[in-house]
Design an enzyme around this catalytic site. Sequence first.
Site, PDB file in Angstrom:
ATOM      1  N   CYS A  99       0.848  -1.184   0.000  1.00 38.63           N
ATOM      2  CA  CYS A  99       0.000   0.000   0.000  1.00 38.63           C
ATOM      3  C   CYS A  99       0.891   1.244   0.000  1.00 38.63           C
ATOM      4  O   CYS A  99       1.811   1.362   0.817  1.00 38.63           O
ATOM      5  CB  CYS A  99      -0.899  -0.006   1.236  1.00 38.63           C
ATOM      6  SG  CYS A  99      -1.846   1.517   1.458  1.00 38.63           S
ATOM      7  N   CYS A 102       0.310   3.212   3.626  1.00 35.78           N
ATOM      8  CA  CYS A 102       0.738   2.695   4.937  1.00 35.78           C
ATOM      9  C   CYS A 102       1.787   1.595   4.872  1.00 35.78           C
ATOM     10  O   CYS A 102       2.306   1.188   5.902  1.00 35.78           O
ATOM     11  CB  CYS A 102      -0.472   2.205   5.728  1.00 35.78           C
ATOM     12  SG  CYS A 102      -1.195   0.671   5.082  1.00 35.78           S
ATOM     13  N   CYS A 148      -7.345  -0.950   1.357  1.00 35.25           N
ATOM     14  CA  CYS A 148      -6.240  -1.506   2.136  1.00 35.25           C
ATOM     15  C   CYS A 148      -6.791  -1.992   3.480  1.00 35.25           C
ATOM     16  O   CYS A 148      -7.519  -1.267   4.158  1.00 35.25           O
ATOM     17  CB  CYS A 148      -5.157  -0.452   2.354  1.00 35.25           C
ATOM     18  SG  CYS A 148      -3.854  -0.991   3.494  1.00 35.25           S
ATOM     19  N   CYS A 151      -5.066   0.530   6.417  1.00 36.35           N
ATOM     20  CA  CYS A 151      -5.375   1.963   6.539  1.00 36.35           C
ATOM     21  C   CYS A 151      -6.724   2.347   5.947  1.00 36.35           C
ATOM     22  O   CYS A 151      -7.170   3.472   6.117  1.00 36.35           O
ATOM     23  CB  CYS A 151      -4.266   2.805   5.910  1.00 36.35           C
ATOM     24  SG  CYS A 151      -4.199   2.770   4.104  1.00 36.35           S
ATOM     25  N   CYS A 171      -8.521  -4.922  -9.736  1.00 36.00           N
ATOM     26  CA  CYS A 171      -8.114  -3.875 -10.672  1.00 36.00           C
ATOM     27  C   CYS A 171      -7.646  -2.679  -9.834  1.00 36.00           C
ATOM     28  O   CYS A 171      -8.460  -1.950  -9.275  1.00 36.00           O
ATOM     29  CB  CYS A 171      -9.303  -3.516 -11.557  1.00 36.00           C
ATOM     30  SG  CYS A 171      -8.917  -2.334 -12.845  1.00 36.00           S
TER      31      CYS A 171
END
Length: 184
Positions: A99, A102, A148, A151, A171
Amino acid sequence: MKTKNLFFSLCFLIPLFILQACGQNTKQPQTKTVVMENKISKPENPYYSNTDTTKLNVTNAEWKKVLPADVYDVMRNADTERPFTGKYWNTDEKGTYYCASCGNKLFRSGAKFASSCGWPSFFEQDNKKSVIYKEDNSLGMERTEALCGRCGGHLGHLFDDGPPPTGKRYCMNSIALDFVPDNK
């Protein structure tokens, strides 16, 4: 009698010295201390960690302070980058995707496939908690938003038109991802 004692002493001591000498030649297995640390350094972002999986509860105002404007727009406002413009849409290098907000581990390159949709696509996430989902009815469409798991940042969308074995297509927006090649 002294000769007999000397003889028995030597018979006892010589094997003892031989065993001790053999023991010194045996190599002990070396233990390595593995220190888990970030593979990507983002000193401006105190929430970024490639190893911490603790859920974050950070305000959008705080995210705005630590994220670049374009990353903030996608990850906190669910914006979408234009197709075929992101840095990972056509990449096939082996490694791990994290991510961008984070540092949470999201996908391995072995789950990436060429979907020709213009965004990086994966058929499975790294683990059950790395990506979470939310219903998305924006723009008059019924979709599943992929967020995510650490986060809550917007990554992209999940569709049911991917390849086996899952039939899923994650996607993702390239800008929502950081990539670390396996050779690093």
